[in-house]
Design a protein around this motif. Sequence first.
Motif, PDB file in Angstrom:
ATOM      1  N   UNK A 141      13.234   0.597   2.512  1.00 30.92           N
ATOM      2  CA  UNK A 141      11.816   1.175   3.067  1.00 30.92           C
ATOM      3  C   UNK A 141      10.793   0.320   2.847  1.00 30.92           C
ATOM      4  N   UNK A 142      10.016  -0.033   3.866  1.00 32.31           N
ATOM      5  CA  UNK A 142       8.756  -0.813   4.004  1.00 32.31           C
ATOM      6  C   UNK A 142       7.770  -0.122   3.020  1.00 32.31           C
ATOM      7  N   UNK A 143       7.325  -1.060   2.213  1.00 30.09           N
ATOM      8  CA  UNK A 143       6.416  -0.378   1.003  1.00 30.09           C
ATOM      9  C   UNK A 143       5.111  -0.182   1.747  1.00 30.09           C
ATOM     10  N   UNK A 144       4.896  -0.818   2.938  1.00 31.19           N
ATOM     11  CA  UNK A 144       3.474  -0.838   3.331  1.00 31.19           C
ATOM     12  C   UNK A 144       3.365   0.516   4.461  1.00 31.19           C
ATOM     13  N   UNK A 145       4.423   1.018   4.801  1.00 29.87           N
ATOM     14  CA  UNK A 145       4.288   2.338   5.730  1.00 29.87           C
ATOM     15  C   UNK A 145       4.253   3.620   5.126  1.00 29.87           C
ATOM     16  N   UNK A 146       3.716   4.704   5.502  1.00 27.82           N
ATOM     17  CA  UNK A 146       3.712   5.897   4.944  1.00 27.82           C
ATOM     18  C   UNK A 146       5.089   6.469   5.293  1.00 27.82           C
ATOM     19  N   UNK A 147       5.617   7.622   4.714  1.00 31.12           N
ATOM     20  CA  UNK A 147       6.565   8.065   5.053  1.00 31.12           C
ATOM     21  C   UNK A 147       6.846   8.696   6.252  1.00 31.12           C
TER      22      UNK A 147
END
Lengths: 317, 355
Positions: free
Chosen positions: A106-112
């Motif tokens: 999961x990309x940590x910089x993107x919201x769910x």
Amino acid sequence: MADSQYILEVNNLCQHFSSGRGKKQLTVKAVDDVTFGVRPAETFGLVGESGCGKTTTGRTIIRLYNPTGGEVLFNGRDIAGKMNPDLRKYLTDNIAMIFQDPIESLNPKMTIEEIIGEGLKVRGMKDQAEIRKMVVDMLRKVGLVEEHATRYPHEFSGGQRQRIGIARAIIVKPKMIIADEPVSALDVSVQAQVINLLNDLKEEMGLTILFIAHNLSVVKYFSDRIGVMYFGHLVEVANGEDLYKNPLHPYTKALLSAIPEPNPITERQRVRIDYVPARDHDYSNEQPSMVEVEPEHFVYCSPSELAKYREQIAANA
Amino acid sequence: MAAENMNREVVLSVKDLKVNFRAYGGLVQAVRGISFDLYRGETLAIVGESGSGKSVSIKAILGILANNAIIADGSIMYDGMDLTKVKEDTFHEIRGNRIGLIFQDPLSALNPIMKIGNQITESLRLNRKMKKEEAKKVALELMKSVGIPEPEKRFDQYPFQFSGGMRQRIVIAIALAGDPEILICDEPTTALDVTVQAKILELINQIKKERNLSVIFITHDLGVVANMADRVNVMYAGKVVETGTAEEIFFEPAHPYTWALLSSMPDLHTKDRLDAIPGTPPNMIYPPKGDAFAARNAYAMKIDYEMEPPMFKITDTHAAATWLLHPKAAANGIEMPAGLKARIERMKRSGALNG
Ligand SMILES: Nc1ncnc2c1ncn2[C@@H]1O[C@H](COP(=O)(O)OP(=O)(O)OP(=O)(O)O)[C@@H](O)[C@H]1O
Ligand SMILES: Nc1ncnc2c1ncn2[C@@H]1O[C@H](COP(=O)(O)OP(=O)(O)OP(=O)(O)O)[C@@H](O)[C@H]1O
Ligand code: SF4
Ligand SMILES: [Mg+2]
Ligand SMILES: [Mg+2]
């Protein structure tokens, strides 16, 4: 195995990794001569020792790696050949992967919301409100709530992150899902929700699933047929019942003897069977190969082992 | 078991621990007042729903909470120190050395750009003050003992060249390199297949016996709990809702969440739809009033929505926080689900048969 009953056909697939140079050169035959087929709308479970090549098999099929040998067909189309934009699109439209490691993926910089909705955007969907609605539906489906949409991955527990990964995979309605340990990080109650959910999706969407897992009770519960891998080889393939009632390969027996049961009395008396290839097989004169020992039950064995297994089946019948 | 516990030495004592996180939407109340003792030489398993605060509570013990965490209340006593108050310097002495840890995600525990072997020798040189040569020798032995084939060749590889399970075995080797007296395992075998899991569990049990180690073991796999645990804490929504010996939790569960948990396991014998727990976990920014499980609990009574149940003592080792144990509720005659009861009877019988 050019057989049209299969949606996914994997023939003699090899994935060999090399690292180091000279004396330290190490070639890992992560996947070696693996052959199996998955029927439409079927769940095929892949189990086996850690490091035996399950993840690599999945990743090679979906072309995160280029296979070093063999053939993979999806709906009859070769998907193991030279990569081009057309094939990439065919793959992303048809096969989605749920990863083993919910943190890594999961990309940590993107919201769910961005993470789950990404696949829709890639497919050209623009209506933000519609995307939002589908994302929220998905969140509910996987046991999360609307408020989670605006949060970031690090704000979630391990299990919650895995459910986000599942939502991301199924929102684009692929034909097949390669689920790599999708419920391993989940507690049993959520695991039950997710398995029920995957079962529902299977029925609703006619989804075909390649289910990679080490928890055999889950694999048995969830899969139609099961393939057992050991050190890059597929050693046994059978439907769940047969495999449990009549395990033939000594590694399968060892595997079954190691399933911990939720019962403190039996656990304290557990006797494990060890698998020692050098002791359990004599391949000095005979070569093993994949043989159909009884209908739908394949074992990797030598001719004399085959004779022994056939006797065993007759005795158990 | 009860009498034994009384005489045993408490190595770690958590009292009324509360941990909050500052988050975008408000304050997440991840751990809402938990208390437990860890005895020398025992394995305490922690089970509970995803998000119930298992990892956060042990991160508090290890002093590795995220920056947005606040320890709002409580104490964690270890060797005369309150770990909620010690400085990071002191934690450097404790963590990895006196309290070992094995985590859920081996990737984040390993340094991706450092050779596997050096990550083990680093711990040996730091914690056990070994010289380079000796550390390498011990590291290779450790790699072998956790079942890494060809350790000499693997020594110089990087984490990405290892499978998930092999990485986890390296993390275990690093944890054991520190020679700890408490070993904290957060789903150490989640990524492993059962044969390797069985070997690693045997390894942990063997080391536990040899060194009289105390182990805290978090897992979702109730089979593993049955295999490892002397005692079990069941967590729900930031609280310990039931505690007991392994036998008490598996054979005489008292809290409706524990019932639901035991009922939702896949059974090798059926393909019936699984009993998933209905609803979603509570929002921990606004934790519900009363019993947090009430909204998802088929047995909830009026009082469950209003007042939080205290821990009711069942035996010296067994207690549960549910109003069902209140003398007045007992008159309602609410019992565990029939399906679960039948399953427990089956388990007891098969255990007795084998024994
Ligand atoms: N990128 C890579 N480079 C080199 N070797 C690799 C790479 N990826 C995997 N391997 C090796 O391939 C083998 C198979 O790994 P894989 O991750 O497929 O195992 P797995 O069956 O999924 O195991 P687990 O259950 O532990 O996840 C291992 O020996 C691993 O070290
Ligand atoms: N850094 C953080 N910021 C905000 N909330 C957090 C943070 N870390 C954890 N939480 C929240 O705290 C709660 C407890 O999380 P924790 O990781 O302890 O769960 P867990 O019981 O270990 O779950 P799992 O079984 O899924 O690993 C969750 O609701 C989670 O969303
Ligand atoms: S979970 Fe947090 S720390 Fe880990 S990758 Fe995501 S944002 Fe970074
Ligand atoms: Mg894997
Ligand atoms: Mg956790």
